[in-house]
Design a protein around this motif. Structure first.
Motif, short mmCIF file in Angstrom:
data_model
loop_
_atom_site.label_atom_id
_atom_site.label_comp_id
_atom_site.label_asym_id
_atom_site.label_seq_id
_atom_site.Cartn_x
_atom_site.Cartn_y
_atom_site.Cartn_z
N ASN A 191 -7.07 1.84 -6.40
CA ASN A 191 -7.07 0.93 -7.55
C ASN A 191 -5.77 1.10 -8.33
O ASN A 191 -5.44 2.22 -8.74
N LYS A 192 -5.08 -0.01 -8.56
CA LYS A 192 -3.80 0.03 -9.26
C LYS A 192 -3.89 -0.71 -10.58
O LYS A 192 -4.63 -1.69 -10.71
N ASP A 193 -3.09 -0.24 -11.55
CA ASP A 193 -2.98 -0.97 -12.81
C ASP A 193 -1.96 -2.09 -12.62
O ASP A 193 -1.36 -2.22 -11.55
N PRO A 194 -1.73 -2.94 -13.63
CA PRO A 194 -0.79 -4.06 -13.47
C PRO A 194 0.64 -3.63 -13.11
O PRO A 194 1.40 -4.42 -12.57
N ASN A 195 0.98 -2.36 -13.38
CA ASN A 195 2.32 -1.88 -13.05
C ASN A 195 2.38 -1.23 -11.67
O ASN A 195 3.41 -0.68 -11.28
N GLY A 196 1.28 -1.26 -10.94
CA GLY A 196 1.26 -0.71 -9.58
C GLY A 196 0.91 0.78 -9.52
O GLY A 196 0.94 1.37 -8.45
N LEU A 202 -1.37 4.02 -9.33
CA LEU A 202 -2.71 4.34 -8.84
C LEU A 202 -3.47 5.02 -9.98
O LEU A 202 -3.42 6.22 -10.17
N LEU A 203 -4.18 4.19 -10.70
CA LEU A 203 -4.77 4.57 -11.98
C LEU A 203 -5.71 5.76 -11.90
O LEU A 203 -5.56 6.74 -12.63
N PHE A 204 -6.69 5.71 -11.03
CA PHE A 204 -7.68 6.78 -10.98
C PHE A 204 -7.09 8.06 -10.38
O PHE A 204 -7.52 9.15 -10.73
N ASN A 205 -6.10 7.93 -9.52
CA ASN A 205 -5.40 9.12 -9.04
C ASN A 205 -4.68 9.80 -10.20
O ASN A 205 -4.62 11.03 -10.26
N GLU A 206 -4.14 9.00 -11.12
CA GLU A 206 -3.50 9.55 -12.31
C GLU A 206 -4.52 10.28 -13.19
O GLU A 206 -4.24 11.34 -13.73
N PHE A 207 -5.71 9.68 -13.34
CA PHE A 207 -6.77 10.34 -14.12
C PHE A 207 -7.10 11.70 -13.52
O PHE A 207 -7.24 12.70 -14.24
N VAL A 208 -7.23 11.75 -12.19
CA VAL A 208 -7.56 13.00 -11.51
C VAL A 208 -6.43 14.01 -11.71
O VAL A 208 -6.68 15.20 -11.97
N ALA A 209 -5.18 13.56 -11.60
CA ALA A 209 -4.05 14.46 -11.78
C ALA A 209 -4.05 15.06 -13.19
O ALA A 209 -3.82 16.27 -13.35
#
Length: 156
Positions: A136-141, A143-150
């Motif tokens: 899942n990507k945000d409008p800027n490309g 990887l949103l949920f990967n960022e949350f996990v990080a």
């Protein structure tokens, strides 16, 4: 101008000076009021933002306490003889139901995802439950949920 009396010339000069002073004073007051209004607006905005951050922090703390209480309940049940799988599942389901009802602000909510990232519980879109969110990507490309996990891995 030669026919005018000295008294008239002095009076005219005095009136012109008073008008000029009034105009300059009005301009100064307007500029100061505008600057003061900008400062007050910035201060009010900062205060409102801080209040929102505080309120959200309190809700996050509440969500953490809810999860912790169900974890502790499952540990007590396991210690008293209930199977680990049964106690864990029952208390995780109760925790998910409690978090699902937790709201903040007008339209804010909490969801639960794991470190895969997979959606464990989404309160407004249950169709996402169990879905892999790693792409899942945000409008800027991003990887949103990967960022949350990080962030969760880094900051807890």
């Amino acid at each position: 101008m030669k026919n005018l009396t000295i008294q008239f010339k002095i009076t005219a000069l005095l009136i012109a000076s008073l008008v000029l002073t009034a105009v300059v004073s009005t301009i100064v007051v307007i500029v100061l009021m505008k600057n003061d209004a900008s400062i007050r607006l910035a201060n009010t905005k900062a205060l409102m933002t801080q209040e929102k951050v505080t309120a959200l922090s309190e809700k996050v703390e509440m969500a953490t306490l809810i999860i912790r209480s169900f974890y502790e309940a499952s540990q007590k049940e396991i210690a008293s003889g209930k199977s680990k799988e049964e106690a864990t599942k029952e208390n995780q389901d109760k925790a998910k139901a409690a978090i699902k009802r937790l709201r903040f602000g007008v339209d804010g909510y909490f969801w639960i995802n794991d470190y895969t990232p997979k959606m464990v519980m989404h309160p407004t879109n249950p169709a996402l439950d169990g879905k892999d969110l790693s792409q899942n990507k945000d409008p800027n490309g991003k990887l949103l949920f990967n960022e949350f996990v990080a962030v969760a891995n880094k900051s807890g």
